[in-house]
Design a protein around this motif. Structure first.
Motif, PDB file in Angstrom:
ATOM      1  N   ALA A  73       0.568  -1.368  -0.038  1.00  0.00           N
ATOM      2  CA  ALA A  73      -0.174  -0.028  -0.126  1.00  0.00           C
ATOM      3  C   ALA A  73       0.913   1.212  -0.065  1.00  0.00           C
ATOM      4  CB  ALA A  73      -0.931  -0.092   1.183  1.00  0.00           C
ATOM      5  N   MET A  74       2.177   1.061   0.576  1.00  0.00           N
ATOM      6  CA  MET A  74       2.803   2.280   0.680  1.00  0.00           C
ATOM      7  C   MET A  74       3.282   2.804  -0.755  1.00  0.00           C
ATOM      8  SD  MET A  74       5.069   1.521   4.032  1.00  0.00           S
ATOM      9  CE  MET A  74       6.214   2.771   3.898  1.00  0.00           C
ATOM     10  N   ASP A  75       3.417   1.701  -1.910  1.00  0.00           N
ATOM     11  CA  ASP A  75       3.694   2.147  -3.112  1.00  0.00           C
ATOM     12  C   ASP A  75       2.870   3.049  -3.829  1.00  0.00           C
ATOM     13  OD1 ASP A  75       6.324   0.712  -3.423  1.00  0.00           O
ATOM     14  OD2 ASP A  75       5.197  -1.266  -3.815  1.00  0.00           O
ATOM     15  N   GLU A  76       1.649   3.153  -3.216  1.00  0.00           N
ATOM     16  CA  GLU A  76       0.495   3.933  -3.731  1.00  0.00           C
ATOM     17  C   GLU A  76       0.456   5.292  -3.214  1.00  0.00           C
ATOM     18  OE1 GLU A  76      -1.632   2.496  -6.015  1.00  0.00           O
ATOM     19  OE2 GLU A  76      -0.462   0.914  -5.718  1.00  0.00           O
ATOM     20  N   LEU A  77       1.357   5.536  -2.099  1.00  0.00           N
ATOM     21  CA  LEU A  77       1.571   6.918  -1.730  1.00  0.00           C
ATOM     22  C   LEU A  77       2.245   7.930  -2.576  1.00  0.00           C
ATOM     23  CD1 LEU A  77       2.372   6.152   2.147  1.00  0.00           C
ATOM     24  CD2 LEU A  77       0.111   6.786   1.130  1.00  0.00           C
ATOM     25  N   GLN A  78       1.623   9.067  -2.961  1.00  0.00           N
ATOM     26  CA  GLN A  78       2.186   9.988  -3.762  1.00  0.00           C
ATOM     27  C   GLN A  78       3.080  11.139  -2.965  1.00  0.00           C
ATOM     28  OE1 GLN A  78       2.811  10.648  -6.753  1.00  0.00           O
ATOM     29  NE2 GLN A  78       1.361   8.982  -7.878  1.00  0.00           N
ATOM     30  N   LEU A  79       4.256  11.072  -2.901  1.00  0.00           N
ATOM     31  CA  LEU A  79       5.241  11.995  -2.200  1.00  0.00           C
ATOM     32  C   LEU A  79       5.286  13.171  -3.250  1.00  0.00           C
ATOM     33  CD1 LEU A  79       6.834  12.341   0.557  1.00  0.00           C
ATOM     34  CD2 LEU A  79       8.777  11.476  -1.022  1.00  0.00           C
ATOM     35  N   GLY A  80       5.025  14.480  -2.556  1.00  0.00           N
ATOM     36  CA  GLY A  80       5.324  15.355  -3.734  1.00  0.00           C
ATOM     37  C   GLY A  80       4.647  16.800  -3.289  1.00  0.00           C
ATOM     38  N   ASP A  81       4.635  17.638  -4.206  1.00  0.00           N
ATOM     39  CA  ASP A  81       4.393  19.056  -3.885  1.00  0.00           C
ATOM     40  C   ASP A  81       2.790  19.185  -3.232  1.00  0.00           C
ATOM     41  OD1 ASP A  81       3.251  21.883  -4.093  1.00  0.00           O
ATOM     42  OD2 ASP A  81       4.260  22.170  -6.004  1.00  0.00           O
ATOM     43  N   PRO A  82       2.728  19.765  -2.219  1.00  0.00           N
ATOM     44  CA  PRO A  82       1.417  19.616  -1.469  1.00  0.00           C
ATOM     45  C   PRO A  82       0.354  20.538  -2.188  1.00  0.00           C
ATOM     46  CG  PRO A  82       2.954  21.213  -0.131  1.00  0.00           C
ATOM     47  CD  PRO A  82       3.809  20.279  -1.172  1.00  0.00           C
ATOM     48  N   MET A  83       0.579  21.167  -3.108  1.00  0.00           N
ATOM     49  CA  MET A  83      -0.278  22.012  -3.827  1.00  0.00           C
ATOM     50  C   MET A  83      -0.974  21.248  -4.849  1.00  0.00           C
ATOM     51  SD  MET A  83      -0.918  24.975  -2.750  1.00  0.00           S
ATOM     52  CE  MET A  83      -2.054  25.469  -4.445  1.00  0.00           C
ATOM     53  N   ASP A  84      -0.137  19.980  -5.186  1.00  0.00           N
ATOM     54  CA  ASP A  84      -0.840  19.062  -6.351  1.00  0.00           C
ATOM     55  C   ASP A  84      -1.935  18.039  -5.576  1.00  0.00           C
ATOM     56  OD1 ASP A  84      -1.236  16.864  -8.111  1.00  0.00           O
ATOM     57  OD2 ASP A  84       0.752  16.523  -8.657  1.00  0.00           O
ATOM     58  N   PRO A  85      -3.312  18.295  -6.180  1.00  0.00           N
ATOM     59  CA  PRO A  85      -4.349  17.587  -5.646  1.00  0.00           C
ATOM     60  C   PRO A  85      -4.068  16.268  -5.365  1.00  0.00           C
ATOM     61  CG  PRO A  85      -4.843  18.960  -7.201  1.00  0.00           C
ATOM     62  CD  PRO A  85      -3.569  19.155  -7.427  1.00  0.00           C
ATOM     63  N   ALA A  86      -3.119  15.441  -6.434  1.00  0.00           N
ATOM     64  CA  ALA A  86      -2.752  14.169  -6.209  1.00  0.00           C
ATOM     65  C   ALA A  86      -1.814  13.724  -5.016  1.00  0.00           C
ATOM     66  CB  ALA A  86      -2.228  13.571  -7.694  1.00  0.00           C
ATOM     67  N   THR A  87      -1.229  14.563  -4.420  1.00  0.00           N
ATOM     68  CA  THR A  87      -0.199  14.460  -3.395  1.00  0.00           C
ATOM     69  C   THR A  87      -0.877  13.863  -2.143  1.00  0.00           C
ATOM     70  OG1 THR A  87       1.307  15.957  -4.359  1.00  0.00           O
ATOM     71  CG2 THR A  87       1.599  15.454  -1.827  1.00  0.00           C
ATOM     72  N   ASP A  88      -0.371  12.783  -1.525  1.00  0.00           N
ATOM     73  CA  ASP A  88      -0.712  12.358  -0.241  1.00  0.00           C
ATOM     74  C   ASP A  88       0.237  12.655   0.859  1.00  0.00           C
ATOM     75  OD1 ASP A  88      -2.877  10.709  -1.329  1.00  0.00           O
ATOM     76  OD2 ASP A  88      -1.295   9.282  -2.210  1.00  0.00           O
ATOM     77  N   VAL A  89       1.464  12.803   0.560  1.00  0.00           N
ATOM     78  CA  VAL A  89       2.436  13.012   1.549  1.00  0.00           C
ATOM     79  C   VAL A  89       3.315  14.223   1.111  1.00  0.00           C
ATOM     80  CG1 VAL A  89       4.429  12.226   2.991  1.00  0.00           C
ATOM     81  CG2 VAL A  89       2.429  10.725   2.432  1.00  0.00           C
ATOM     82  N   GLY A  90       3.381  15.300   1.857  1.00  0.00           N
ATOM     83  CA  GLY A  90       4.098  16.403   1.487  1.00  0.00           C
ATOM     84  C   GLY A  90       5.610  16.409   2.286  1.00  0.00           C
ATOM     85  N   PRO A  91       6.409  17.468   2.235  1.00  0.00           N
ATOM     86  CA  PRO A  91       7.517  17.722   3.041  1.00  0.00           C
ATOM     87  C   PRO A  91       7.372  17.493   4.378  1.00  0.00           C
ATOM     88  CG  PRO A  91       6.788  19.787   2.223  1.00  0.00           C
ATOM     89  CD  PRO A  91       5.858  19.049   1.728  1.00  0.00           C
ATOM     90  N   VAL A  92       8.457  17.312   5.108  1.00  0.00           N
ATOM     91  CA  VAL A  92       8.456  17.515   6.651  1.00  0.00           C
ATOM     92  C   VAL A  92       8.863  18.885   6.956  1.00  0.00           C
ATOM     93  CG1 VAL A  92       9.114  15.144   7.241  1.00  0.00           C
ATOM     94  CG2 VAL A  92      10.759  16.967   7.099  1.00  0.00           C
ATOM     95  N   ILE A  93       8.586  19.682   7.986  1.00  0.00           N
ATOM     96  CA  ILE A  93       8.650  21.124   8.087  1.00  0.00           C
ATOM     97  C   ILE A  93       9.971  21.909   7.859  1.00  0.00           C
ATOM     98  CG2 ILE A  93       9.179  20.988  10.746  1.00  0.00           C
ATOM     99  CD1 ILE A  93       6.643  23.453   8.798  1.00  0.00           C
ATOM    100  N   ASP A  94      11.132  21.146   8.205  1.00  0.00           N
ATOM    101  CA  ASP A  94      12.409  21.756   7.884  1.00  0.00           C
ATOM    102  C   ASP A  94      13.584  20.835   8.199  1.00  0.00           C
ATOM    103  OD1 ASP A  94      12.768  21.404  10.647  1.00  0.00           O
ATOM    104  OD2 ASP A  94      12.413  23.336  11.291  1.00  0.00           O
ATOM    105  N   ASN A  95      14.762  21.255   7.764  1.00  0.00           N
ATOM    106  CA  ASN A  95      15.793  20.536   7.627  1.00  0.00           C
ATOM    107  C   ASN A  95      16.125  19.751   9.007  1.00  0.00           C
ATOM    108  OD1 ASN A  95      18.012  19.311   6.059  1.00  0.00           O
ATOM    109  ND2 ASN A  95      19.286  20.795   7.156  1.00  0.00           N
ATOM    110  N   GLU A  96      16.019  20.434  10.170  1.00  0.00           N
ATOM    111  CA  GLU A  96      16.267  19.900  11.447  1.00  0.00           C
ATOM    112  C   GLU A  96      15.445  18.540  11.495  1.00  0.00           C
ATOM    113  OE1 GLU A  96      16.042  22.881  14.455  1.00  0.00           O
ATOM    114  OE2 GLU A  96      15.729  21.467  15.888  1.00  0.00           O
ATOM    115  N   GLN A  97      14.249  18.658  11.318  1.00  0.00           N
ATOM    116  CA  GLN A  97      13.197  17.616  11.527  1.00  0.00           C
ATOM    117  C   GLN A  97      13.728  16.628  10.515  1.00  0.00           C
ATOM    118  OE1 GLN A  97      10.612  16.583  13.386  1.00  0.00           O
ATOM    119  NE2 GLN A  97      11.192  18.469  14.545  1.00  0.00           N
ATOM    120  N   ARG A  98      13.905  16.824   9.321  1.00  0.00           N
ATOM    121  CA  ARG A  98      14.691  15.998   8.426  1.00  0.00           C
ATOM    122  C   ARG A  98      15.729  15.118   8.982  1.00  0.00           C
ATOM    123  NH1 ARG A  98      17.401  15.325   3.559  1.00  0.00           N
ATOM    124  NH2 ARG A  98      16.316  13.372   2.358  1.00  0.00           N
TER     125      ARG A  98
END
Ligand code: UN1
Length: 506
Positions: free
Chosen positions: A323-348
Motif C-alpha cells: 500500500a505504501m507504493d501507492e502513496l504520492q510523495l510530492g508538492d502539497p499544492m498538487d491535488p494528487a499528493t498524499d504526503v508533502g514535505p516535513v517542516i524543516d531541515n532539522e526535522q528531516r
C-alpha cells in the motif's frame, strides 16, 4: 473548494508578501526580521517574520491586564458573537489560508481544508459554550437568610503557545478558548509558521475583537516563550508542542512567586495500534497507512507502532508495504499528493538519524524513494521498519515512519504493558472483532483517545474531544466540554439578604 484553489494560488503569487510582525494593541512593531522559507522548495521565500523583543512582552502585558476586566464583563454572549464572526471570517478566507499553509507549512490541500474546518469548528464550539455557561448564575442552596451564587470568569492574561504542525487550527483553538472564557491573550506562534497565525490574528480583529485583548508576539521559545512563561503576570498557559518544552514551562510557572497558574498542555505520543487475527486486513492497512503517513506523520496523534499477531504478520506487513507504493510523495499544492514535505531541515535530519539507527539494529522493510524530491525541499519518503523489540523505541519520532512489532497471542498483555511503561497516553488503535480484545488492550494501555476498527487521526471538535495523559499532556481535552473551564476561574458569591433589607435580588 478545489476549483477555487487554483485561483487562490495565482492570487497568492501576485499579492504583497505577508510580514508577520509583533502586534500589540493593534500596532505593528519593528524588530529583527528574517525570511520564512517554504519547506516545499527550500530557499523559496514565502514571507517575512519580525521577532518580538522582551520590551514588546512588557507592553503586551500592560495593555492586556488593563483591558481584561472589561472583556470579561462583556459576558459570554457578547464574546461568543465575536468568535462566531471569527468562524465566518475564516470560512470566507478559506482558499487563501489553505494556499498559505501549503507554502509555509507544506500542508497538502486536503490537510489544509481539514485544518480551516477545524479552526472554524473550534470558534463555534467555544462560542456556544461561552454563550451557554458563562452568563449563567448558578444558585446553590444554603442557610436561610443568604444566597449563594457560582459563576465562571476569566483568570486574567493567558499565554498561548502553539505548534507548527497545526499552525492555524491549534493557534486559533487555543486563542478562541482563552478569549471565550474571558481572558486577555498573548499568543506566540511556532517559529516555523508565524505567517498563517498572523493572518488569524488579523481575522480576529476583522471579526470585531478589541485589539487590546489579543497580542501577537512571534519569536523563539528560548527568548519570547520563556519571557512569557516566566512573567509574574501570566495567569495561565495553553501549550501544544513537545513534552520537553511542556516540562520546562511547568518549571518556569512553578518557580514564580506569583499566581499558581494552570498549564494546559498537549504534547507528544508514542501511539500504538493493536491488531489481532480477527481484524479485517484491508481495513487495518487503510487505517494504518492514513494514521502513520497522513500529514507526513507530523501529528501528535499519528500511529507510530503497529502490533501484529505472529500468525498473520507476514501477510499484513506485505500488504502495508504494498500500500505504501501507492502513496504520492510530492508538492502539497498538487491535488494528487498524499504526503508533502516535513517542516524543516532539522526535522528531516532527526528522521534520517533515526533511520540510521534502525538500519543498524532493526529491519527496514520499505522506504519510499525521496532522492530527487529531497534536492528540492525537505521531503522524507515514508518508511516501514520492523523492530526486534520495543526496547529500541522510547520516544516519539515525529514523521512518516511506521514501526512494526510482532507478538504471540499469549504475550499480548506483556507487550501492551511494555508500551504503557513508556509513559505516553495519547491515541490508541485497536483492530479486532472481539470485544474481549478491545477490553484487554484498553485496560492496559493509557490513552486519551481510543479508536476501534478505524484510523487514529483527525479528531472532530465537539464529537471526539482530543488530548492525552502522562507524557502526552495535562488535559482537559480540546474541543470537549471541560476545556473552557480550565481557562476560567470560578467565583462563589455569598450574600447576606438581611443586610440588604431582605431583598434577595439586590
Ligand atoms: C497535534 O498533532 O499536535 O486528532 C494535535 C488529531 C489532531 C491532532 C492535533 N487533533 O489528529
Amino acid at each position: 473548494v478545489r476549483a477555487s484553489l487554483a485561483k487562490a494560488f495565482r492570487d497568492f503569487e501576485t499579492a504583497e508578501p505577508i510580514t508577520a510582525a509583533p502586534l500589540v494593541n493593534g500596532k505593528l512593531l519593528d524588530g529583527a526580521a528574517h525570511h520564512i522559507m517554504s519547506p516545499v522548495d527550500s530557499g523559496e521565500y514565502v514571507g517575512t517574520a519580525v521577532d518580538a523583543s522582551v520590551d514588546d512582552v512588557n507592553a503586551a502585558f500592560e495593555i492586556a491586564i488593563a483591558a481584561q476586566p472589561a472583556w470579561d464583563a462583556r459576558g459570554g454572549k457578547a464574546r461568543g458573537a465575536i468568535l462566531r464572526a471569527m468562524g465566518d471570517a475564516l470560512e470566507a478566507d478559506m482558499e487563501r489560508l489553505i494556499v498559505l499553509m501549503a507554502r509555509e507549512a507544506g500542508k497538502t490541500l486536503n490537510d489544509g481544508i481539514a485544518e480551516v474546518r477545524e479552526a472554524v469548528d473550534f470558534c463555534r464550539y467555544y462560542a456556544a459554550q461561552a454563550e451557554r455557561e458563562f452568563d449563567s448564575d448558578v444558585r446553590l442552596p444554603g442557610p436561610a437568610g443568604e444566597t449563594n451564587h457560582l459563576g465562571l470568569k476569566g483568570r486574567g492574561v493567558f499565554v498561548c503557545i502553539s505548534p507548527w504542525n497545526f499552525p492555524l487550527a491549534i493557534f486559533t483553538g487555543q486563542v478562541a478558548a482563552a478569549l471565550a472564557a474571558g481572558n486577555a491573550v498573548i499568543a506566540k506562534p511556532a517559529e516555523q509558521t508565524p505567517l498563517v497565525a498572523f493572518e488569524a490574528v488579523r481575522l480576529f480583529q476583522k471579526a470585531g475583537l478589541p485589539a487590546s485583548v489579543l497580542h501577537f508576539l512571534p519569536g523563539t521559545g528560548e527568548i519570547i516563550g520563556a519571557a512569557l512563561t516566566n512573567d509574574p503576570r501570566t495567569q495561565g498557559v495553553a501549550f501544544t508542542g513537545s513534552t520537553e518544552v511542556a516540562r520546562a514551562i511547568n518549571r518556569s510557572l512553578a518557580a514564580r512567586e506569583t499566581a499558581i497558574a494552570p498549564l494546559i498542555a498537549e504534547t507528544g505520543g508514542l501511539n500504538g495500534m493493536f491488531v489481532d487475527t480477527t481484524a479485517l486486513r484491508e481495513q487495518v492497512v487503510d487505517d494504518a497507512i492514513m494514521s502513520a503517513f497522513g500529514s507526513a506523520g507530523q501529528r501528535c496523534s499519528a500511529l507510530r507502532i503497529i502490533f501484529v499477531p505472529e500468525d498473520t504478520a507476514d501477510e499484513l506487513i506485505e500488504s502495508l508495504a504494498g500500500a505504501m507504493d501507492e502513496l504520492q510523495l510530492g508538492d502539497p499544492m498538487d491535488p494528487a499528493t498524499d504526503v508533502g514535505p516535513v517542516i524543516d531541515n532539522e526535522q528531516r535530519e532527526l528522521l534520517l538519524r533515526h533511520m540510521e539507527r534502525m538500519e543498524a539494529a532493526a529491519k527496514v522493510i520499505k522506504k519510499i524513494d525521496d532522492v530527487e524530491l529531497s534536492e528540492r525541499g525537505f521531503f522524507f519518503g515514508p518508511a516501514l521498519v520492523e523492530l526486534p523489540s520495543l526496547d529500541m523505541l522510547d520516544r516519539e519520532v515525529f514523521g512518516p515512519i511506521l514501526h512494526v512489532v510482532r507478538y504471540k497471542r499469549r504475550d499480548v498483555g506483556a507487550i501492551a504493558r511494555e508500551l504503557a511503561a513508556k509513559g505516553y497516553g495519547l491515541t490508541l488503535g485497536i483492530h479486532s472483532r472481539l470485544a474481549s480484545f478491545h477490553r484487554q488492550i484498553q485496560s492496559i494501555v493509557p490513552a486519551g483517545n481510543v479508536y476501534v476498527n478505524r484510523n487514529m487521526v483527525g479528531a472532530v471538535v465537539g464529537v471526539q474531544p482530543f488530548g492525552g495523559e502522562g507524557l502526552s499532556g495535562t488535559g482537559p481535552k480540546a474541543g470537549g466540554p471541560h476545556y473552557l473551564h480550565r481557562f476560567a476561574g470560578e467565583r462563589t458569591v455569598t450574600i447576606n439578604i438581611a443586610a440588604q433589607g431582605g431583598d434577595p435580588e439586590l
